[in-house]
Enzyme design. Structure first.
Site, PDB file in Angstrom:
ATOM      1  N   ARG B  54       0.818  -1.201   0.000  1.00  0.00           N
ATOM      2  CA  ARG B  54       0.000   0.000   0.000  1.00  0.00           C
ATOM      3  C   ARG B  54       0.859   1.261   0.000  1.00  0.00           C
ATOM      4  NH1 ARG B  54      -1.756   0.154   4.048  1.00  0.00           N
ATOM      5  NH2 ARG B  54      -2.443  -1.982   4.322  1.00  0.00           N
ATOM      6  N   THR B  55       1.876   1.271   0.860  1.00  0.00           N
ATOM      7  CA  THR B  55       2.773   2.433   0.901  1.00  0.00           C
ATOM      8  C   THR B  55       3.471   2.608  -0.442  1.00  0.00           C
ATOM      9  OG1 THR B  55       3.120   2.097   3.258  1.00  0.00           O
ATOM     10  CG2 THR B  55       4.729   3.446   2.123  1.00  0.00           C
ATOM     11  N   LYS B  83      22.300 -11.351  -3.631  1.00  0.00           N
ATOM     12  CA  LYS B  83      23.663 -11.776  -3.973  1.00  0.00           C
ATOM     13  C   LYS B  83      24.688 -11.184  -3.019  1.00  0.00           C
ATOM     14  CE  LYS B  83      22.644 -11.802  -8.936  1.00  0.00           C
ATOM     15  NZ  LYS B  83      23.030 -11.187 -10.191  1.00  0.00           N
ATOM     16  N   ARG B 104      12.037   1.616   1.710  1.00  0.00           N
ATOM     17  CA  ARG B 104      11.597   0.948   2.948  1.00  0.00           C
ATOM     18  C   ARG B 104      12.568  -0.184   3.202  1.00  0.00           C
ATOM     19  NH1 ARG B 104       6.334  -0.744   6.072  1.00  0.00           N
ATOM     20  NH2 ARG B 104       5.900   1.419   5.559  1.00  0.00           N
TER      21      ARG B 104
END
Lengths: 356, 356, 356
Positions: B54-55, B83, B104
């Site tokens: 949602r963000t 990696k 985020r």
């Protein structure tokens, strides 16, 4: 014969074509706004059958900066592939949606295989350990921008020279230019294969070998670092004893010329110490940013038919012969024509370039 | 010192800067078309190291409504991170592709760490349980749009007040405005920490505490609901006995003023009964939609250099000290300078704000 | 009553509405540039709760070719759903970000459920084994483009006719047109259900049954292939004995008329041999490409209010009755009104169309 001008393998293009891409990229670096609508209304599909976020984002950024738009996937488990759809069906369908298709796939020769039946041009963004042509174009643009030329350079390449596809491709490309000299820095076990050395000398360039960065770094124009994987060393003790020889740090940079530039295809792990990042000669992040511009030039060149590759399949179809390489795309896609090139007495698979 | 105006922590901005973002957002709500080309040609990268659909979509929608375009990832396993690439390399590369980068990451202080070396402005879209500044801006815009003011409000906050970062941030932000009064509704175990209470009173606002929605809801202007996780209760019995006290339903809404609005940062689980959705005072979905507009205002403010944060690192570098918080970004990224602020006798990590 | 003109079920639309979509699609095929800015400034959200890369890319391509932009997810584990958010909350929030929302979800009736509370129109891109209306629109456009008409056609459908939702939907749609005749090719176990046969005859069309492609293929205008899953056969021996009867190859194509076209909803697995791809009558890839154009027409029709569906819920709310279908969306979303249609003596769930 495909109706489109794919980029599968740099060897399919003339030096003039490759030069024209790099020259166009230089112009885009200089005047990016002039190109901001060049691909308006065009759609690029990025089909990444294995993750490579940075390469994918580089292509996506390139298309967006040209005014184009994007579809694609980055996760094989989410794709129809997970339902068992073969490469041909997926790429035939998606190439009908898009104007240009960028593909990464772990199988060698996969981009060529897809190009055989695609309905739009294909760009090879890496087919297993085989080819990754846009990395080499990126390296060439970086050299051109930062050293002003592609010839008469002394170039060190360091790391796993036996297995590194980016190094092989770069050496092949740069040995086409006059007066280049290469210093091959690796352990004995990971030396450059003979067939690449042969190409270098056949094209009139020289090379020397070295076993440490320190002995080589004193008079280089460019040092190209790549990773040596722990598994490649003969033993754990060997690794512990030798690894520092192949790690670039500020001490080794102190021995290098003031105008030597350091490149790396990224991602790096330990082979360049983080402290080197602040050295103005450390250009690997800038190199990644140049990658966007060379991909913009490539997209334009393909969509506007400015470059002209050789045919996709160069060999002859031999119905009862099969490539033995388990990583070759022909091992999973049985409908592909069994095409082989002749190299002396040997047959070479037209997809993955391995000998039969 | 970074050359860019990142949004890492609302505390780095003056009240005037925050006011200007909310005011711009109000204008965008009113005249969205005037802004539809404002970021034409600009690229936003959304790097979500943990999922928050949602963000991420809210930021993406904001950029698209400004005429910009998008790159990014939402799945750490698909990124180069898998990696072993560190945060610095990934964000240095991607910030060279994009004009603005939204991140985020589950580690506290990660957005600040990325901002130190990024090549474009960074917006913190949540760094673990630490900060989530655009949620607070969303709450402020919602109040401004729906109550017409940010001052002289009686505001109930309900749920896990001890751990809820959105509640802490909102209380800190709203206590800068004159005449606000807070009712803190929670169990005894989950009361608001003292240092937030101190900020409220120091800034001249009042608060009272309550242990049920029912006793508090009679004269509120706004009720801000958040989740209390089952695990936070002292015992399973305690949970069963108390949970309904903190669930908003139509019975409790019947006791609330006609013009009280209900907000929630979402996602909700059980703390607001589905039947409340049809109440015209239930504005949590509208609040989510306002989030797009406040993010549009933020993107414009950053790209047009309209807001001016404090420097990223505010403390001093102490080479031999290390933050002990295992969730702090410094625990995984050893190249970061060990920077600490002084708070009385204590040292406070400049990244995660935890005491040494 | 929803304020938006969703596409949940083709049965909710008049023949005129469906005709108008196909006709508009034909015009877009002819003059694609006239439509390239038609949805400028509009955002489409594609919420795919289960992977279907091709369908998702088809919708995305359609929106991009109309000048619109995209948000969405394709991986349930990455979405807020993974945190336990219900369908209503997710779609309410995202439908406030977007102008049109395309949803695929494994639960039957899920698109209708989402449409009940959404803040923008919803397109059903597949709700479990229940409905997939845009596939049928794709099939209709392909017929119209390639055969020039939708009536007076002799159409073979082959595969699992008992369970294939695309076949059921296509037969229902085409039986509205005069003079169509159907040849139903399947094993005895996988015959078309009686209620579809009833619809065909009630609408004035004829059908015959066949047990092999060979006996049926001689005078068809179109052969619609679908998959028979190994699991559907009575036994492994039965499968091995019969499977080739339902695999289309060049031998069977040799028996078909020169102007018969072959369609398939894709992905195929084994049911069409790869050798058939080179036959000019094999149009399944072209069919996939037509799917983009019919989705463009659908998006325009919905956003410009050109089509007018029946109300979403057609039955009555019976509070104490619950649908027993474990794949029905009502089994996971308890807030949904329990709505049932009457069919003779039976009650039929308004979401998943299964009998109580």
């Amino acid at each position: 014969m495909s109706a489109y001008e794919h980029l599968i393998d740099l060897d399919d293009y003339s030096d003039e074509d490759l030069d024209s891409i790099v020259t166009l990229a230089q112009d885009i670096v200089k005047y990016p706004r002039s190109y901001s609508e060049r691909c308006g209304g065009k759609i690029m599909a990025t089909l990444f059958y294995e993750p490579s976020t940075r390469t994918q984002m580089s292509f996506q950024t390139a298309m967006l900066k040209l005014g184009g738009t994007l579809i694609g996937f980055d996760n094989p488990s989410v794709s129809s592939v997970a339902k068992g759809e073969n490469l041909k069906d997926t790429t035939k369908i998606v190439s009908g949606y898009a104007d240009i298709l960028v593909m990464r796939n772990p199988f060698e020769g996969s981009a060529k295989a897809a190009a055989l039946t695609a309905c739009c041009p294909i760009i090879n963004a890496g087919d297993g350990g085989h080819l990754h042509p846009t990395q080499t174009l990126t390296d060439m643009l970086t050299l051109k921008m930062e050293k002003g030329r592609l010839d008469h350079l002394k170039i060190g390449v360091c790391g796993d020279l036996m297995n590194g596809r980016t190094v092989h491709s770069l050496l092949k490309a740069l040995s086409c230019y006059e007066g280049n000299e290469f210093v091959l820095i690796s352990t004995k076990e990971l030396r450059l294969p003979d067939y690449i050395k042969d190409i270098i000398t056949k094209r009139g360039c020289k090379y020397t070998e070295a076993f440490s960065i320190e002995e080589a770094v004193g008079d280089l124009d460019m040092l190209y670092m790549t990773r040596i994987q722990r598994e490649r060393f003969a033993s754990e003790e060997e690794y512990d004893r030798q690894k520092n020889v192949y790690i670039l740090d500020t001490d080794k940079m102190a021995k290098a010329p003031k105008d030597m530039i350091v490149l790396h295809p990224l991602p790096r792990v330990d082979e360049i110490a983080s402290e080197v990042d602040d050295d103005p000669r450390a250009l690997y992040f800038k190199q990644a940013h140049y990658g966007v511009y060379v991909r913009m030039a490539l997209i334009i060149s393909i969509l506007e038919n400015r470059i002209h590759p050789l045919p996709l399949l160069k060999g002859e179809i031999i119905k009862d012969k099969h490539c033995h390489n388990p990583k070759c795309i022909t091992s999973t896609e049985p409908y592909l024509p069994n095409s082989f090139k002749r190299s002396g007495d040997a047959l070479v698979c037209d997809y993955c370039d391995s000998k039969l």
